[in-house]
Design an enzyme around this catalytic site. Structure first.
Site, PDB file in Angstrom:
ATOM      1  N   SER A   1       0.861  -1.181   0.000  1.00  0.00           N
ATOM      2  CA  SER A   1       0.000   0.000   0.000  1.00  0.00           C
ATOM      3  C   SER A   1       0.897   1.230   0.000  1.00  0.00           C
ATOM      4  O   SER A   1       2.044   1.168   0.465  1.00  0.00           O
ATOM      5  CB  SER A   1      -0.889   0.011   1.248  1.00  0.00           C
ATOM      6  OG  SER A   1      -1.503   1.273   1.438  1.00  0.00           O
TER       7      SER A   1
ATOM      8  N   TYR B   1      -2.471  -0.813  10.478  1.00  0.00           N
ATOM      9  CA  TYR B   1      -2.381  -1.086   9.041  1.00  0.00           C
ATOM     10  C   TYR B   1      -1.060  -0.558   8.483  1.00  0.00           C
ATOM     11  O   TYR B   1      -0.351  -1.267   7.754  1.00  0.00           O
ATOM     12  CB  TYR B   1      -3.567  -0.441   8.328  1.00  0.00           C
ATOM     13  CG  TYR B   1      -3.612  -0.664   6.841  1.00  0.00           C
ATOM     14  CD1 TYR B   1      -4.057  -1.876   6.315  1.00  0.00           C
ATOM     15  CD2 TYR B   1      -3.231   0.331   5.945  1.00  0.00           C
ATOM     16  CE1 TYR B   1      -4.115  -2.090   4.943  1.00  0.00           C
ATOM     17  CE2 TYR B   1      -3.281   0.130   4.578  1.00  0.00           C
ATOM     18  CZ  TYR B   1      -3.726  -1.081   4.083  1.00  0.00           C
ATOM     19  OH  TYR B   1      -3.779  -1.279   2.718  1.00  0.00           O
TER      20      TYR B   1
END
Length: 256
Positions: free
Chosen positions: A144, A157
């Site tokens: 990501s 995350y």
């Protein structure tokens, strides 16, 4: 077809980015093993779509964040499809919470799925390659932009994706003598189920688009094309790097 004769295992391939990657690899000639959390109608539909390309497709199920499940899935994939040449670590989860409210259970779930799972599934894959006695293999992690970009309220995350970046860099060096390449793809804002809440909020989408120079959200196919490249011989001399698919978001982002 660049992947003719190859077989790929793709985690989280029943929906979203994983499904798009699996389909693109099949279109490039690869047989596909879909690794899904559950053997359900959604996973079976993904298998049927893959088979319509004329390639072989198989389903294995389990919790990638559970080490025993991860190893079992790799064993089942090899038993069903034969030698595995490409591993795409795509399965991921994010949970929004203020840092002071993050529970241990949610932290463990995010880190297990996003980092522990890729770690031990890659280990199982490398052991399989070594047992085959043939050099080469591709590991592609779907990371990501948040392996680099802070994301308030998603600290676990970001920690998982930052860890995935360093795991990739270390393994690229350690596994190079085996002819195995390891790279990350770091998507930005992609229209997938994980972003369902965002996409249902027009004001939030509008604010986000102001940060994306290309002026649109990404599509799963935008990521899938890059995965096909990294899986192919065209990327044989690439390892240890993160490639961003974000429309320019990373270098133009300002927290609202």
């Amino acid at each position: 077809m660049r992947l003719q004769g190859k077989t790929a295992l793709v985690t989280g391939a029943a929906t979203g980015i994983g499904q798009a990657i699996a389909l693109r690899l099949a279109q490039e000639g690869a047989n596909i093993v879909v690794a899904a959390h559950h053997d359900n109608a959604q996973a079976q539909a993904a298998i049927e779509e893959l088979r319509r390309t004329g390639r072989q497709a198989y389903l294995v199920s389990g919790d990638v964040g559970n080490v025993a499940d991860a190893r079992t899935m790799m064993d089942a994939a090899v038993q069903a499809a034969g030698p595995i040449d490409i591993l795409v670590n795509n399965a991921g989860v994010e949970i929004r919470a203020a840092f002071t409210d993050v529970s241990e259970e949610d932290y463990d779930r995010v880190l297990a799925t996003n980092l522990k799972g890729p770690f031990f599934l890659t280990q199982a894959f490398v052991r399989h390659l070594r047992q085959r006695g043939q050099p080469g293999g591709r590991v592609i992690n779907i990371s990501s932009v948040h392996e680099e970009l802070p994301f308030p309220h998603f600290t676990s995350y970001c920690a998982s994706k930052g860890g995935l970046r360093m795991m990739m860099r270390n393994l690229a060096i350690e596994l190079a003598p085996l002819g195995i390449t390891v790279n990350n793809i770091a998507p930005g804002a992609i229209e997938t189920p994980i972003n369902r809440n965002l996409m249902s909020d027009p004001a939030a989408v509008s604010a986000l688009l102001k940060n994306i120079p290309l002026g649109r959200l990404g599509q799963p196919t935008d990521v899938a094309g890059l995965a096909a490249f990294l899986a192919s011989d065209d990327a044989a001399y690439m390892t240890g790097t993160t490639l961003y698919v974000d429309g320019g978001l990373l270098w133009n982002y300002a927290e609202q």
